[in-house]
Design a protein around this motif. Structure first.
Motif, PDB file in Angstrom:
ATOM      1  N   THR A 243       4.629   5.025  -1.021  1.00 57.60           N
ATOM      2  CA  THR A 243       3.308   5.024  -1.900  1.00 57.60           C
ATOM      3  C   THR A 243       2.639   3.628  -1.693  1.00 57.60           C
ATOM      4  OG1 THR A 243       3.957   6.856  -3.187  1.00 57.60           O
ATOM      5  CG2 THR A 243       1.912   4.907  -3.927  1.00 57.60           C
ATOM      6  N   ALA A 244       1.479   3.449  -0.875  1.00 60.08           N
ATOM      7  CA  ALA A 244       1.078   2.033  -1.016  1.00 60.08           C
ATOM      8  C   ALA A 244      -0.341   2.225  -2.027  1.00 60.08           C
ATOM      9  CB  ALA A 244       0.497   2.303   0.464  1.00 60.08           C
ATOM     10  N   GLU A 245      -0.757   1.340  -2.481  1.00 59.72           N
ATOM     11  CA  GLU A 245      -2.131   0.913  -3.545  1.00 59.72           C
ATOM     12  C   GLU A 245      -3.001   0.001  -2.687  1.00 59.72           C
ATOM     13  OE1 GLU A 245      -3.508  -0.395  -7.643  1.00 59.72           O
ATOM     14  OE2 GLU A 245      -2.090  -2.030  -7.100  1.00 59.72           O
ATOM     15  N   ILE A 246      -4.423   0.682  -2.264  1.00 60.70           N
ATOM     16  CA  ILE A 246      -4.687   0.398  -1.141  1.00 60.70           C
ATOM     17  C   ILE A 246      -6.378  -0.622  -1.920  1.00 60.70           C
ATOM     18  CG2 ILE A 246      -6.258   0.019   1.031  1.00 60.70           C
ATOM     19  CD1 ILE A 246      -3.988   2.195   2.003  1.00 60.70           C
ATOM     20  N   MET A 247      -6.833  -2.066  -1.585  1.00 61.74           N
ATOM     21  CA  MET A 247      -7.777  -2.171  -2.330  1.00 61.74           C
ATOM     22  C   MET A 247      -8.832  -2.429  -0.863  1.00 61.74           C
ATOM     23  SD  MET A 247      -6.091  -4.044  -5.957  1.00 61.74           S
ATOM     24  CE  MET A 247      -8.388  -3.793  -6.343  1.00 61.74           C
ATOM     25  N   TYR A 248      -9.475  -2.209  -1.919  1.00 57.89           N
ATOM     26  CA  TYR A 248     -10.828  -2.774  -0.658  1.00 57.89           C
ATOM     27  C   TYR A 248     -11.890  -2.804  -0.968  1.00 57.89           C
ATOM     28  CZ  TYR A 248     -12.322   2.418  -1.299  1.00 57.89           C
ATOM     29  OH  TYR A 248     -13.050   3.421  -1.290  1.00 57.89           O
ATOM     30  N   HIS A 249     -12.829  -4.014  -0.459  1.00 58.23           N
ATOM     31  CA  HIS A 249     -14.243  -4.099  -0.667  1.00 58.23           C
ATOM     32  C   HIS A 249     -14.996  -2.987  -0.484  1.00 58.23           C
ATOM     33  CE1 HIS A 249     -13.370  -8.763  -1.297  1.00 58.23           C
ATOM     34  NE2 HIS A 249     -12.671  -8.507  -0.337  1.00 58.23           N
ATOM     35  N   MET A 250     -16.480  -2.468  -1.402  1.00 55.87           N
ATOM     36  CA  MET A 250     -17.036  -1.700  -1.170  1.00 55.87           C
ATOM     37  C   MET A 250     -17.640  -2.228   0.714  1.00 55.87           C
ATOM     38  SD  MET A 250     -17.310   0.100  -4.549  1.00 55.87           S
ATOM     39  CE  MET A 250     -18.348   0.992  -3.756  1.00 55.87           C
ATOM     40  N   PRO A 251     -18.390  -1.226   1.515  1.00 54.32           N
ATOM     41  CA  PRO A 251     -19.478  -1.755   2.564  1.00 54.32           C
ATOM     42  C   PRO A 251     -20.627  -1.969   1.243  1.00 54.32           C
ATOM     43  CG  PRO A 251     -18.331   0.590   2.810  1.00 54.32           C
ATOM     44  CD  PRO A 251     -17.819   0.661   1.569  1.00 54.32           C
TER      45      PRO A 251
ATOM     46  N   LEU B  68       9.603   5.230   6.825  1.00 53.73           N
ATOM     47  CA  LEU B  68      10.618   4.418   7.379  1.00 53.73           C
ATOM     48  C   LEU B  68      10.905   3.484   6.626  1.00 53.73           C
ATOM     49  CD1 LEU B  68      13.256   4.887   8.473  1.00 53.73           C
ATOM     50  CD2 LEU B  68      12.743   4.709  10.122  1.00 53.73           C
ATOM     51  N   ALA B  69      11.580   2.532   6.012  1.00 51.50           N
ATOM     52  CA  ALA B  69      11.385   1.429   5.213  1.00 51.50           C
ATOM     53  C   ALA B  69      12.576   0.707   6.298  1.00 51.50           C
ATOM     54  CB  ALA B  69      11.764   0.952   3.443  1.00 51.50           C
ATOM     55  N   PRO B  70      12.396  -0.973   6.111  1.00 53.65           N
ATOM     56  CA  PRO B  70      11.080  -1.682   6.161  1.00 53.65           C
ATOM     57  C   PRO B  70      10.034  -1.831   6.645  1.00 53.65           C
ATOM     58  CG  PRO B  70      12.900  -2.553   7.308  1.00 53.65           C
ATOM     59  CD  PRO B  70      13.347  -1.390   7.095  1.00 53.65           C
ATOM     60  N   LYS B  71       9.602  -1.434   8.256  1.00 51.03           N
ATOM     61  CA  LYS B  71       9.096  -1.405   8.930  1.00 51.03           C
ATOM     62  C   LYS B  71       7.714  -0.655   8.966  1.00 51.03           C
ATOM     63  CE  LYS B  71      11.230  -3.184  13.383  1.00 51.03           C
ATOM     64  NZ  LYS B  71      11.607  -3.239  13.912  1.00 51.03           N
TER      65      LYS B  71
ATOM     66  N   ILE C  57       1.553   1.391   8.639  1.00 50.94           N
ATOM     67  CA  ILE C  57       0.806   0.760   9.550  1.00 50.94           C
ATOM     68  C   ILE C  57      -0.061   1.678  10.252  1.00 50.94           C
ATOM     69  CG2 ILE C  57       1.691  -1.243  11.292  1.00 50.94           C
ATOM     70  CD1 ILE C  57       2.045  -1.763   8.802  1.00 50.94           C
ATOM     71  N   LYS C  58       0.340   2.902  10.759  1.00 51.68           N
ATOM     72  CA  LYS C  58      -1.012   2.940  11.875  1.00 51.68           C
ATOM     73  C   LYS C  58      -1.976   3.183  11.085  1.00 51.68           C
ATOM     74  CE  LYS C  58      -0.785   7.299  14.458  1.00 51.68           C
ATOM     75  NZ  LYS C  58       0.008   8.868  15.032  1.00 51.68           N
ATOM     76  N   PHE C  59      -2.357   4.419   9.848  1.00 56.18           N
ATOM     77  CA  PHE C  59      -2.711   4.191   8.611  1.00 56.18           C
ATOM     78  C   PHE C  59      -3.777   3.316   8.397  1.00 56.18           C
ATOM     79  CE2 PHE C  59      -4.767   4.269   4.535  1.00 56.18           C
ATOM     80  CZ  PHE C  59      -5.681   5.742   4.878  1.00 56.18           C
ATOM     81  N   LEU C  60      -3.036   2.274   8.125  1.00 53.83           N
ATOM     82  CA  LEU C  60      -3.798   1.053   7.642  1.00 53.83           C
ATOM     83  C   LEU C  60      -4.802   0.292   9.577  1.00 53.83           C
ATOM     84  CD1 LEU C  60      -1.381  -0.783   5.526  1.00 53.83           C
ATOM     85  CD2 LEU C  60      -3.444   0.220   5.113  1.00 53.83           C
ATOM     86  N   ASP C  61      -4.383   0.607  10.510  1.00 55.04           N
ATOM     87  CA  ASP C  61      -4.654   0.529  12.160  1.00 55.04           C
ATOM     88  C   ASP C  61      -6.057   1.056  11.491  1.00 55.04           C
ATOM     89  OD1 ASP C  61      -4.734  -1.126  14.141  1.00 55.04           O
ATOM     90  OD2 ASP C  61      -4.146   0.868  14.986  1.00 55.04           O
ATOM     91  N   PHE C  62      -5.552   2.456  11.690  1.00 52.44           N
ATOM     92  CA  PHE C  62      -6.549   3.029  11.733  1.00 52.44           C
ATOM     93  C   PHE C  62      -7.672   2.622  10.456  1.00 52.44           C
ATOM     94  CE2 PHE C  62      -9.524   6.778   9.928  1.00 52.44           C
ATOM     95  CZ  PHE C  62      -9.724   7.620  10.655  1.00 52.44           C
TER      96      PHE C  62
ATOM     97  N   VAL D 133       3.575  -1.737  -1.683  1.00 57.27           N
ATOM     98  CA  VAL D 133       3.979  -0.866  -1.072  1.00 57.27           C
ATOM     99  C   VAL D 133       4.931  -0.343  -2.495  1.00 57.27           C
ATOM    100  CG1 VAL D 133       5.468   0.281   0.699  1.00 57.27           C
ATOM    101  CG2 VAL D 133       3.254  -1.525   0.994  1.00 57.27           C
ATOM    102  N   ALA D 134       4.929   0.656  -2.797  1.00 52.44           N
ATOM    103  CA  ALA D 134       6.613   1.086  -3.496  1.00 52.44           C
ATOM    104  C   ALA D 134       7.073   1.935  -2.297  1.00 52.44           C
ATOM    105  CB  ALA D 134       6.019   1.419  -4.577  1.00 52.44           C
ATOM    106  N   HIS D 135       8.438   1.774  -2.291  1.00 53.10           N
ATOM    107  CA  HIS D 135       9.402   3.401  -2.016  1.00 53.10           C
ATOM    108  C   HIS D 135      10.418   3.071  -2.208  1.00 53.10           C
ATOM    109  CE1 HIS D 135      12.151   3.922   1.865  1.00 53.10           C
ATOM    110  NE2 HIS D 135      11.146   4.210   2.495  1.00 53.10           N
TER     111      HIS D 135
END
Length: 89
Positions: A17-25, A41-44, A49-54, A68-70
């Motif tokens: 589970t990832a809590e993503i905080m972002y600035h509103m556009p 798959l932890a720890p990589k 990472i693919k989602f955050l890159d997107f 991140v909580a795993h």
């Protein structure tokens, strides 16, 4: 048919589970929260990472932080077979 979550666990993936905080556009001083959850798959954390890159390449909200909580880190006690069972009224 095998459940997708169960087959992911058999392949060694655990719930992440990832809590993503972002600035509103439109209002850069305001932070918004987005929760992402999938088997990874932890720890990589390749899926995360693919989602955050997107996110960083295709969405306007600039990332502020990611927590991140795993389940491999936070896991309930393992179950084991018990030889006896007692029944109480």
């Amino acid at each position: 048919m095998i459940d997708r979550d169960f087959s992911s666990q058999l392949r060694g993936l655990d719930l992440t589970t990832a809590e993503i905080m972002y600035h509103m556009p439109d209002f850069h001083r305001i932070l918004q929260t987005f929760i992402w959850q999938d088997y990874d798959l932890a720890p990589k954390f390749p899926k995360l990472i693919k989602f955050l890159d997107f996110w960083s390449h295709n969405l306007e909200g600039t990332l502020a932080s990611v927590r991140v909580a795993h389940s491999g880190i936070l896991r309930p006690v393992e179950l084991r077979h018990v030889g006896q069972e007692w029944s109480l009224h």
